[in-house]
Design an enzyme around this catalytic site. Sequence first.
Site, PDB file in Angstrom:
ATOM      1  N   LYS A  86      29.360 -61.874 -17.826  1.00 32.19           N
ATOM      2  CA  LYS A  86      29.172 -62.695 -19.053  1.00 32.19           C
ATOM      3  C   LYS A  86      27.721 -63.377 -19.010  1.00 32.19           C
ATOM      4  O   LYS A  86      26.996 -63.751 -17.855  1.00 32.19           O
ATOM      5  CB  LYS A  86      30.145 -63.824 -18.892  1.00 32.19           C
ATOM      6  CG  LYS A  86      30.750 -64.301 -20.143  1.00 32.19           C
ATOM      7  CD  LYS A  86      31.989 -65.269 -19.822  1.00 32.19           C
ATOM      8  CE  LYS A  86      32.412 -65.982 -21.034  1.00 32.19           C
ATOM      9  NZ  LYS A  86      33.585 -67.080 -20.915  1.00 32.19           N
TER      10      LYS A  86
HETATM   11  O1  G3P Z   1      35.150 -69.051 -22.484  1.00 31.89           O
HETATM   12  C1  G3P Z   1      34.501 -70.109 -22.840  1.00 31.89           C
HETATM   13  C2  G3P Z   1      35.191 -70.772 -23.944  1.00 31.89           C
HETATM   14  O2  G3P Z   1      36.128 -70.462 -24.253  1.00 31.89           O
HETATM   15  C3  G3P Z   1      35.072 -72.403 -23.762  1.00 31.89           C
HETATM   16  O3  G3P Z   1      35.791 -73.132 -24.341  1.00 31.89           O
HETATM   17  O4  G3P Z   1      37.114 -75.268 -25.152  1.00 31.89           O
HETATM   18  O5  G3P Z   1      35.169 -75.185 -23.424  1.00 31.89           O
HETATM   19  O6  G3P Z   1      34.759 -74.936 -25.771  1.00 31.89           O
HETATM   20  P1  G3P Z   1      35.903 -74.589 -24.639  1.00 31.89           P
END
Ligand code: G3P
Length: 226
Positions: A86
Amino acid sequence: MKFFLDTASLEEIAAATSWGALAGVTTNPSLYARVGGRLQDFHEHIQRICALVPGPVSAEVTAEDTDTMVVQGRELAALASNVVVKVPLTAAGLAATRALTNEGIAINMTLCFSVPQALLAARAGARYVSPFVGRFDDISEDGLEQLANIVNAISNFDFSDCGPNGQSVEVIAASIRNPNHVTQAALIGADIATVPFDVLKKCVEHPLTTKGLRAFEKDWEKVKQA
Ligand code: G3P
């Protein structure tokens, strides 16, 4: 649409894998910190996840310059055959994506918030691009509309000559916060939704399913006593 789990928790991954519908896992530095992860255990932890999951596991580089991203990406890719590296959607990240893609390493470009970013990721050879839905909603913008724009734009073109082995880019709807995000991502045509475990559990549950089960249970008691 495929389901990935957005977590670094081995327990959550084991539980979701047992449900039979999990196609992969995505992690990031914040998710690793959330499970109490330590730097010296990071590679071993990714290997444990890879052993649990019958599909791609995204593990993120932490460097912000191209050369170090490439070094970290090679190290991560060597941990298991199902690692996807990633990489953040920056200029340095695009350069690292092209370099790692040229070595046959699969890349998930993350922190994507616009159509041009997504198109550039696809052209740089990314196997996956991850638009964040919830973080747009956090700043009072429409994350699902942005996701729809990115899915539509990507579907307009053929990127099979950009990545390794003629594989085209897939869009991962990320930063998913609730079951409606999952529903809308599927209707929009995202290839994958990466979903936190609490949201995945909410996707399984429905009050009418529970109500129906209780009614069956009650009526079966009548049958047993007849
Ligand atoms: O894969 C990373 C992404 O899904 C992060 O999500 O909830 O931290 O904005 P969030």
